[in-house]
Each structure stands twice: as C-alpha cells, then as structure tokens.
Design a protein around this motif. Structure first.
Motif: not given
Length: 172
Positions: A35-40, A76-77, A91-99, A119-126
């Motif tokens: 995990c990146p050091e500046n988060g959980t 989730e980061y 916040r960033e989330e990655i979803f993976v579906e596995l059979d 990607r969830w942040c106060y980043c207009k349009g991104q």
C-alpha cells in the motif's frame, strides 16, 4: 394489551438479521499487497457475486454488483486526509471479478475480463469508474485454496496512484 405489544415488538426486532455477503480476506502473507505509504488499503471478497456493466443516460459506464456464481474482489486505497483542507479526501478502488472454476490463468487481454478502476476525489471531471483495458492479469492457486493475484494496469483517462496489485489470499 401493553404486554402483547412489547412482546410483538421484541420478536420483530430479534427476528431481523441482515445477510452477510462480505468476507474480509485473510492475507496469507503480511507483505503481499504494498500500500502507498500515505494512506491505508483494504481488501474484500464478495462471494456469489458478479459485476454487471451498466451504462447510464450520460453514457457513463459503471459496475453494479449482483448475485451470481463468481466472486468479486475489491481493493481500496484511501489517502490520509489533510485536516487543514475541507476537500482533501482521495480514494481509489479496483474491482476484479473471478470465475470460481478458473483460478489458474494469465492474460494481457483485459478487455475480456470484468476489471474496473474507480477514482473518488475533488478532481473536477476526473472521478468515476473506468474500465481497465491495459495491463496484465495473472491468477494462480494451489491445493490449500491459497490464491495469488497479480494485476498490473494503466488507466489513460485519469491519473492513478495504485497501478499494481500483487496479493495473496485464501478462500474459505
């Protein structure tokens, strides 16, 4: 009459129980996911679920978790917030579906798999969901139900912090 009312209310409250679909994965190795050091970071397994791809009226695409025969992994980061700023959440989330029946493969053709980056942040349009199309996905398993997932990916539409997941976990 008051006694029956209280008895009825007590029975109704005790009879309600929500179904648990989320299983917090038990990591096989403590250092399996860097995990990146500046988060959980967190990792969840949703059993008997699938990702349904939805397109809304503004042509945005996003995954919706529905009942199914597979399982969905969610990474989730969450960046540590700066209390000096009101909108410092990121916040960033990655979803993976596995059979469940195919836990031994390696591919660079990610378009055929259900993989999403959010990607969830106060980043207009991104902000929002993005289909992961570029990268490499590898899944291996052994007899003890230990699974090794490796995902290296790139999203061209928005900047990202997490671009590699190398995680070992055990299915119960």
């Amino acid at each position: 009459m008051r006694f029956f009312y209280l008895l009825y209310l007590t029975i109704c409250l005790l009879a309600c129980k929500s179904k648990k679909d989320v299983i917090i994965a038990k990591s096989v190795y403590e250092t399996a996911f860097k995990c990146p050091e500046n988060g959980t970071c967190t990792f969840e397994i949703f059993e008997n679920k699938s990702l349904q791809i939805i397109t809304d009226e503004m042509q945005g695409t996003y995954p919706k978790m529905i009942n199914g025969s597979n399982f969905v992994l969610k990474f989730e980061y969450k960046k540590t917030e700066n209390s000096n700023y009101e909108d410092s959440g990121y916040r960033e989330e990655i979803f993976v579906e596995l059979d469940k029946n195919n836990l031994e493969f390696e591919t660079e053709d990610l378009k055929t798999h259900k993989l999403f980056f959010a990607r969830w942040c106060y980043c207009k349009g991104q902000t929002g969901y993005y289909k992961i199309n570029q990268g490499k996905l590898s899944v291996t398993s052994n007899d003890d139900k230990n699974i090794q997932l490796y995902l290296n990916f790139k999203i061209n539409e928005v900047p990202q912090i997490v671009n590699e997941i190398n995680y070992s976990f055990k299915i119960q």
